[in-house]
Design a protein around this motif. Sequence first.
Motif, PDB file in Angstrom:
ATOM      1  N   THR A 146       0.837  -1.205   0.000  1.00 46.94           N
ATOM      2  CA  THR A 146       0.000   0.000   0.000  1.00 46.94           C
ATOM      3  C   THR A 146       0.868   1.250   0.000  1.00 46.94           C
ATOM      4  O   THR A 146       0.616   2.210  -0.749  1.00 46.94           O
ATOM      5  N   GLN A 147       1.888   1.266   0.838  1.00 45.61           N
ATOM      6  CA  GLN A 147       2.793   2.412   0.861  1.00 45.61           C
ATOM      7  C   GLN A 147       3.495   2.582  -0.485  1.00 45.61           C
ATOM      8  O   GLN A 147       3.700   3.714  -0.950  1.00 45.61           O
ATOM      9  N   TRP A 148       3.844   1.492  -1.124  1.00 40.06           N
ATOM     10  CA  TRP A 148       4.518   1.550  -2.423  1.00 40.06           C
ATOM     11  C   TRP A 148       3.601   2.136  -3.493  1.00 40.06           C
ATOM     12  O   TRP A 148       4.041   2.918  -4.337  1.00 40.06           O
ATOM     13  N   ARG A 149       2.346   1.777  -3.447  1.00 36.51           N
ATOM     14  CA  ARG A 149       1.400   2.302  -4.448  1.00 36.51           C
ATOM     15  C   ARG A 149       1.030   3.756  -4.171  1.00 36.51           C
ATOM     16  O   ARG A 149       0.934   4.565  -5.095  1.00 36.51           O
ATOM     17  N   GLU A 150       0.819   4.095  -2.905  1.00 40.54           N
ATOM     18  CA  GLU A 150       0.231   5.397  -2.577  1.00 40.54           C
ATOM     19  C   GLU A 150       1.257   6.454  -2.198  1.00 40.54           C
ATOM     20  O   GLU A 150       0.967   7.656  -2.323  1.00 40.54           O
ATOM     21  N   SER A 151       2.418   6.049  -1.723  1.00 36.21           N
ATOM     22  CA  SER A 151       3.402   7.030  -1.250  1.00 36.21           C
ATOM     23  C   SER A 151       4.793   6.659  -1.754  1.00 36.21           C
ATOM     24  O   SER A 151       5.773   6.661  -1.000  1.00 36.21           O
ATOM     25  N   ARG A 152       4.884   6.342  -3.050  1.00 33.14           N
ATOM     26  CA  ARG A 152       6.132   5.789  -3.568  1.00 33.14           C
ATOM     27  C   ARG A 152       7.296   6.760  -3.448  1.00 33.14           C
ATOM     28  O   ARG A 152       8.402   6.376  -3.071  1.00 33.14           O
ATOM     29  N   GLN A 153       7.080   8.018  -3.771  1.00 32.00           N
ATOM     30  CA  GLN A 153       8.182   8.972  -3.735  1.00 32.00           C
ATOM     31  C   GLN A 153       8.734   9.127  -2.323  1.00 32.00           C
ATOM     32  O   GLN A 153       9.944   9.218  -2.120  1.00 32.00           O
ATOM     33  N   LYS A 154       7.831   9.167  -1.361  1.00 27.16           N
ATOM     34  CA  LYS A 154       8.298   9.261   0.029  1.00 27.16           C
ATOM     35  C   LYS A 154       9.055   8.000   0.421  1.00 27.16           C
ATOM     36  O   LYS A 154      10.096   8.060   1.098  1.00 27.16           O
ATOM     37  N   LEU A 155       8.527   6.856  -0.019  1.00 26.80           N
ATOM     38  CA  LEU A 155       9.189   5.598   0.313  1.00 26.80           C
ATOM     39  C   LEU A 155      10.581   5.534  -0.321  1.00 26.80           C
ATOM     40  O   LEU A 155      11.544   5.085   0.309  1.00 26.80           O
ATOM     41  N   ASP A 158      12.834   7.854   1.635  1.00 27.82           N
ATOM     42  CA  ASP A 158      13.205   7.219   2.898  1.00 27.82           C
ATOM     43  C   ASP A 158      14.204   6.085   2.669  1.00 27.82           C
ATOM     44  O   ASP A 158      15.145   5.906   3.463  1.00 27.82           O
TER      45      ASP A 158
END
Length: 655
Positions: A146-155, A158
Motif C-alpha cells: 500500500t505504501q509503495w502504491r500510494e506514497s512511492r516517492q516518500k518511500l 526514505d
Amino acid sequence: MASTPNRLIHETSPYLLQHAHNPVDWFPWGEEALRKARAEQKIILVSIGYAACHWCHVMEKESFTDPEVANLLAADYVCIKVDREERPDLDAHFMEILTTMTGSGGWPLHVFTTPELLPLHGGTYFPPEPGWGRPSFKQLITLIATQWRESRQKLLKDAGELREWLHSRLPGLPKPGGAAQSGVDPAMAALLFWSERLDPEWGGFGEQPKFPQPTILSHFLRQGARGQGTVWLQPILDTLDRMAAGGIRDQLGGAFHRYATDRAWRVPHFEIMLYDNALLARLYLEAWQLTGQTRHARVARAILDDLLNRFRLPDGAFISSLDADSAGEEGLYYTWTPEEVIAVLGEGRAAGFIDRFLPDIPEAEVDGRMVVNFLGDPQALWESLDGLASEWAALTRERAMRPEPARDDKVLVSWNALTVSALAKVGAALEIPAYLEAARLALHAIDREPMFHSRRGAGVASAVFLDDYAFLIQALLDAYEAWFDEAMWRRAEHLGLEMLHRFQPAPGAPLQLTPIDAETGIPPRIEWQDGVIPSGLSVAMNVLHRLAARDPEGELARESRLIWAGLEGCWQHGAPMVTEMLWGLEWHDQARCDIVITGRGDREARLLREIRRRFIPGLVLRRQKGEEALSVQVCRNGSCHRPVDTVAGLSALLD
C-alpha cells in the motif's frame, strides 16, 4: 501446494526445492528477477534460509503455501528465494543490512527492497497471525505494498536516506593506529575480551542461546599451549567437558547439534551441521594433544564416526546437514520418554540408563520428551558409556527404526574441506587409517577443475567463493602433513596463486569474498571477522603463511607479507573477532615451528607419533626424501637445532 511447480524446480539446492511447489512465484537470485522488478517497478522480497532451518519450515508451511499470500505477493512483489549456504555473499549482505536496521538477525531472513535494491524493511520469522509483538505476514506485505502504491516517492526518499545511514554504520576494514590498544598483544587482547564473557558455571560464552564457538575455544587452547592465559585453560577444558556431556551433543550418535537453547547445554536446536562438527573434531583433538586426556580424543572420534555414518555420500563427499525436524516434529528423532526406554531395555536395564542419561527436569524437556544428557561428573561420561555399552547399542538400533531427519545432501567445497582437515589431523594424530582414507576420498570428490562452491548430484552451482579456495588449500596442507604426498603441496601452491589472481582486487589488497570478475548484483565485500565458521580471509592468510615457509622469497610469501601488513588494524582493533586469523601470527612471526624429517630409518613412525601427540601452534611439518640416515630438525624462534634421530632427543627439543 501448487499443482504446477515454480522456477525453483530447476535448482540444485534442497532448500530451494522445498519451495518449488509453493503457489508463490519464486525466482532464484539472478538477473531475470532483478530485471523483472525494474521493468515492472515492483518491490523485491528477498527470503533467505537453509534446508535444516526449523523456523524456515514453519514459515513455509504457514505462509508460502497459502494461496492468499501468493496472490498478494504476485500483485506487488518479485519474490527471490536464496539458500544462504549456496550464496554466502547474499546472506552476509542482507544479514548485515537487517542487523544494522534492527539490532538482531536470524533465519528465515526477509528483506524488502526497491527494484534498485534499496532496503525498505526487514525481519526474520513473521507469523500467519499477529503475535509475539510482530504483525502477521499478510499484514506486513499488504502495508508495504500500500505504501509503495500510494506514497512511492516518500518511500523512495526514505529508502535512499536509509541506505546512506546504513552505509555510514556498516563496518569496514579496520585501519591500523589511532586506538589505545596499539602495542597490546592481540592474542592476549582476545583472551581478555572473551574471558569476561565466559560463563563461570556452565562454560561457553554469554547466556542463551549458547553456541560452541570452536574458533574462540581453540584460541584459548593455543595460547595455553604457548604458556599464555593459563588461568583460563581449566575453565575452557571444563566447557569442552560440559558440551560433550550435554544435550547439545547427540549422545547416541556422536555429533553436535548447532547450538543449545539454554545455558547448561541441555536442550539443543536439533539441526546438525557439517561445519560445526569438522571444527569441533579439530578442537577436541587439540584438547587431547594439550592435556593427554583420552576423553577428548574419544569425543573427536565420536564426531567423525558419526559424520562417516550419517553424512558421507558414496563418492566420499559429505552432505551439508541433518534437519532439526523428523516426521514433522522438531527433535522427535533424538528425544525419549522413560516408557520408551523401558520398552527397549526392560525395567531392570533401563533404570541405570534413565538415572544417568534421562534427567527428569523441565530444563531438559521438549514437548514432554526428554533430551539425552549425562547427569554425573562430565569427566566420567565415557566410563559410564562403557558401563552401559549394550544398553546404548540397543537404544541406537531402536532409534534407527524411527523416521530420520531430512538430509541437505548438497556438497559444499568449503565445509567438505574443513572435514578433510579434521579427518587428516585426527587420523594422523590418533593413527586411524580409515580417517586418512576418508580424507583422501573426500579430497578427490571436491578438488576439481573448474573450482565450484556447491553441487548436488551432477548439478553444480556456478558461484565460487574465497572460502572454497582457502579451506581447500588448508585441507591440502593438512593432508600433506598427514601422509606427505608432494602432489598435495604442489596443488596447494597452485591454488594459492589462483586464489590471489581471482580474489585480490589489487596487489597488496585483502582478498574479497567473491571473485573480482563476478557480477553478483551487490557490492563486493571483505569478510574479515570470524563467525561460527572462520572467515575465508582468516584462513587464506594462514595458508599463505604456511606456503611461504617453504619459499620465503616467492610470490606467495611476498604477497602474504603485503596483505598481512594491511590487515594490522583487524587484530589491533578487533582481535576478539579474528581469533582464527591470529593463527597467522604463529606462522608469520618467530613463533613458527618448522620440523623437517629427512632420510630413511625404522624409527620414523615413532618420531612422527612424538610430534603429532603434541599441540604445537605454528607447526609446519615437512618430509624430505634422501638416502641418508633418518633425522629430524626442529627450527624455532628463528634458529635451528642440530638434527636428532631419537624420540628422546626430539622430545627434549619440543618440551
